[in-house]
Design a protein around this motif. Structure first.
Motif, short mmCIF file in Angstrom:
data_model
loop_
_atom_site.label_atom_id
_atom_site.label_comp_id
_atom_site.label_asym_id
_atom_site.label_seq_id
_atom_site.Cartn_x
_atom_site.Cartn_y
_atom_site.Cartn_z
N ALA A 125 0.83 -1.21 0.00
CA ALA A 125 0.00 0.00 0.00
C ALA A 125 0.87 1.26 0.00
CB ALA A 125 -0.93 -0.01 1.21
N VAL A 126 1.90 1.27 0.84
CA VAL A 126 2.80 2.43 0.90
C VAL A 126 3.51 2.62 -0.44
CG1 VAL A 126 4.91 3.32 1.95
CG2 VAL A 126 3.13 2.32 3.40
N ASP A 127 4.03 1.54 -0.99
CA ASP A 127 4.78 1.64 -2.25
C ASP A 127 3.88 2.09 -3.41
OD1 ASP A 127 7.02 0.82 -0.90
OD2 ASP A 127 6.99 -1.24 -1.67
N TYR A 128 2.61 1.67 -3.37
CA TYR A 128 1.70 2.01 -4.46
C TYR A 128 1.24 3.46 -4.38
CZ TYR A 128 -1.72 0.96 -8.10
OH TYR A 128 -2.42 0.92 -9.28
N GLY A 129 1.27 4.02 -3.16
CA GLY A 129 0.88 5.41 -2.98
C GLY A 129 -0.61 5.62 -2.76
N VAL A 130 -1.31 4.61 -2.24
CA VAL A 130 -2.74 4.80 -1.96
C VAL A 130 -2.93 5.77 -0.80
CG1 VAL A 130 -3.34 2.52 -2.84
CG2 VAL A 130 -2.84 2.80 -0.40
N ARG A 131 -4.09 6.38 -0.73
CA ARG A 131 -4.41 7.34 0.32
C ARG A 131 -5.11 6.69 1.51
NH1 ARG A 131 -1.26 11.55 -1.22
NH2 ARG A 131 -1.83 12.34 -3.29
N ILE A 132 -5.75 5.55 1.23
CA ILE A 132 -6.51 4.86 2.26
C ILE A 132 -6.15 3.38 2.21
CG2 ILE A 132 -8.82 4.20 3.07
CD1 ILE A 132 -9.83 6.83 1.79
N SER A 133 -5.89 2.81 3.37
CA SER A 133 -5.66 1.37 3.46
C SER A 133 -6.51 0.84 4.62
CB SER A 133 -4.17 1.05 3.65
OG SER A 133 -3.95 -0.34 3.55
N GLY A 134 -6.18 -0.33 5.13
CA GLY A 134 -6.97 -0.87 6.23
C GLY A 134 -6.78 -2.36 6.38
N CYS A 135 -7.84 -3.04 6.82
CA CYS A 135 -7.76 -4.48 7.05
C CYS A 135 -9.09 -5.13 6.71
CB CYS A 135 -7.37 -4.79 8.50
SG CYS A 135 -8.27 -3.86 9.75
N THR A 136 -9.03 -6.43 6.46
CA THR A 136 -10.19 -7.19 6.00
C THR A 136 -10.27 -8.52 6.72
OG1 THR A 136 -9.94 -6.24 3.76
CG2 THR A 136 -11.31 -8.22 3.98
N VAL A 137 -11.43 -8.82 7.30
CA VAL A 137 -11.71 -10.18 7.78
C VAL A 137 -12.50 -10.89 6.69
CG1 VAL A 137 -12.76 -11.62 9.56
CG2 VAL A 137 -11.81 -9.38 10.17
N HIS A 138 -12.05 -12.09 6.33
CA HIS A 138 -12.72 -12.81 5.25
C HIS A 138 -12.73 -14.30 5.54
CE1 HIS A 138 -8.95 -14.41 3.38
NE2 HIS A 138 -8.43 -13.33 3.96
N PHE A 139 -13.67 -14.98 4.89
CA PHE A 139 -13.64 -16.43 4.91
C PHE A 139 -12.54 -16.91 3.97
CE2 PHE A 139 -18.17 -16.05 6.29
CZ PHE A 139 -18.04 -16.72 7.50
N VAL A 140 -11.95 -18.03 4.29
CA VAL A 140 -10.81 -18.55 3.53
C VAL A 140 -11.29 -19.53 2.47
CG1 VAL A 140 -8.65 -19.86 3.70
CG2 VAL A 140 -9.28 -18.23 5.49
N ASP A 141 -10.75 -19.38 1.26
CA ASP A 141 -10.99 -20.36 0.20
C ASP A 141 -9.66 -20.86 -0.32
OD1 ASP A 141 -10.05 -18.34 -1.44
OD2 ASP A 141 -11.98 -17.91 -2.36
N GLU A 142 -9.66 -21.50 -1.49
CA GLU A 142 -8.46 -22.17 -1.98
C GLU A 142 -7.40 -21.22 -2.51
OE1 GLU A 142 -11.50 -21.82 -5.21
OE2 GLU A 142 -11.51 -22.58 -3.16
N SER A 143 -7.74 -19.95 -2.75
CA SER A 143 -6.77 -18.99 -3.26
C SER A 143 -6.29 -18.08 -2.13
CB SER A 143 -7.39 -18.17 -4.39
OG SER A 143 -7.77 -19.01 -5.47
N VAL A 144 -5.29 -17.27 -2.44
CA VAL A 144 -4.67 -16.41 -1.42
C VAL A 144 -5.51 -15.15 -1.21
CG1 VAL A 144 -2.63 -15.05 -0.82
CG2 VAL A 144 -2.37 -17.26 -1.97
N ASP A 145 -6.04 -14.98 0.00
CA ASP A 145 -6.76 -13.77 0.40
C ASP A 145 -7.88 -13.41 -0.58
OD1 ASP A 145 -5.04 -13.43 2.61
OD2 ASP A 145 -3.56 -12.40 1.37
N SER A 146 -8.62 -14.42 -1.01
CA SER A 146 -9.64 -14.18 -2.03
C SER A 146 -11.05 -14.56 -1.59
CB SER A 146 -9.30 -14.96 -3.31
OG SER A 146 -9.40 -16.36 -3.08
N GLY A 147 -11.22 -15.03 -0.36
CA GLY A 147 -12.52 -15.49 0.08
C GLY A 147 -13.49 -14.35 0.35
N PRO A 148 -14.77 -14.67 0.56
CA PRO A 148 -15.80 -13.66 0.79
C PRO A 148 -15.49 -12.74 1.98
CG PRO A 148 -16.81 -15.79 0.36
CD PRO A 148 -15.35 -16.04 0.51
N VAL A 149 -15.66 -11.45 1.76
CA VAL A 149 -15.34 -10.43 2.76
C VAL A 149 -16.44 -10.36 3.82
CG1 VAL A 149 -15.10 -7.94 3.11
CG2 VAL A 149 -13.93 -9.06 1.20
N ILE A 150 -16.03 -10.30 5.09
CA ILE A 150 -16.98 -10.20 6.20
C ILE A 150 -17.02 -8.77 6.74
CG2 ILE A 150 -17.60 -11.07 8.49
CD1 ILE A 150 -15.91 -13.60 7.77
N ILE A 151 -15.87 -8.26 7.17
CA ILE A 151 -15.77 -6.90 7.71
C ILE A 151 -14.49 -6.26 7.19
CG2 ILE A 151 -15.52 -5.47 9.79
CD1 ILE A 151 -16.97 -7.49 11.39
#
Length: 216
Positions: A125-151
């Motif tokens: 996020a820092v390297d890309y230069g975004v203005r807003i970042s944060g965190c995500t709780v999600h259910f886990v599936d077979e891919s990396v950080d790709s499951g359905p978003v909860i919060i």
């Protein structure tokens, strides 16, 4: 009372946040087992302090990754775990565990998914230069950080931020939203429909912020 199992690899600060919410009776759950893949994980000390059972499983003792996850699965099922929590578990979950706990494995990621999946989301996020970042709780599936978003929770990215300073800001919100996601699950208020997670009886505020602030 929801029975949860926690997988961790490191210091376990999110593990501690979950413990704290349980001990103050905000979160109606019990931690049945902490499983670590690192014998030096500080999460073990947290488990000892709070009287939580823990188990070190060495992945090098198994011929395949699938066999390693079969062992984890069996230990969780033995304790009748209903929800699996990845609290800084630095491995990609494989099919034996996913099949045993469909939409019953939660992870937290230090970025606003689907942006910046994988390792070092804060640095990305820092390297890309975004203005807003944060965190995500999600259910886990077979891919990396790709499951359905909860919060999700957002923080501003300051012009002089480093990976470390942004990580510290995000972590404070991780400690709030991860126990909240577990609480919603424990109360039966999460419903997965395809890619989307519906939260029952949950009113979202109509607020926003911009970075930088828009002049009034």
């Amino acid at each position: 009372m929801l029975k949860i199992g926690v997988l961790a690899s490191g210091r376990g600060s999110n593990f501690q946040a979950i413990i704290d919410e349980i001990e103050t009776e905000i979160l109606p759950a019990s931690i049945e087992i902490l499983i670590v893949d690192n014998p030096e994980a500080y999460a073990i000390e947290r488990a000892k302090k709070h009287g939580i059972a823990y188990l070190y499983i060495n992945p090098k003792n198994f011929p395949t990754k699938e066999a390693f996850y079969e062992k984890i699965r069996d230990e969780l099922l033995l304790r009748e775990v209903e929800l699996v929590i990845l609290a800084g578990f630095m491995r990609i979950v494989k099919k034996p565990l996913l099949d045993a706990f469909p939409n019953r494995i939660m992870n937290i990621h230090p970025a606003l998914l689907p942006s910046f999946p994988g390792l070092h989301g804060q640095k990305q996020a820092v390297d890309y230069g975004v203005r807003i970042s944060g965190c995500t709780v999600h259910f886990v599936d077979e891919s990396v950080d790709s499951g359905p978003v909860i919060i999700q929770a957002a923080v501003p990215v300051h012009p002089d931020d480093t990976e470390e300073t942004l990580s510290e800001r995000i972590l404070k919100l991780e400690h709030r939203i991860f126990p909240e996601a577990i609480r919603l699950y424990a109360e039966g208020r999460l419903k997965v429909e395809g890619r989307k997670v519906k939260i029952l009886n949950y009113k979202l505020p109509d607020t926003y912020f911009t970075n930088p602030e828009i002049r009034q």
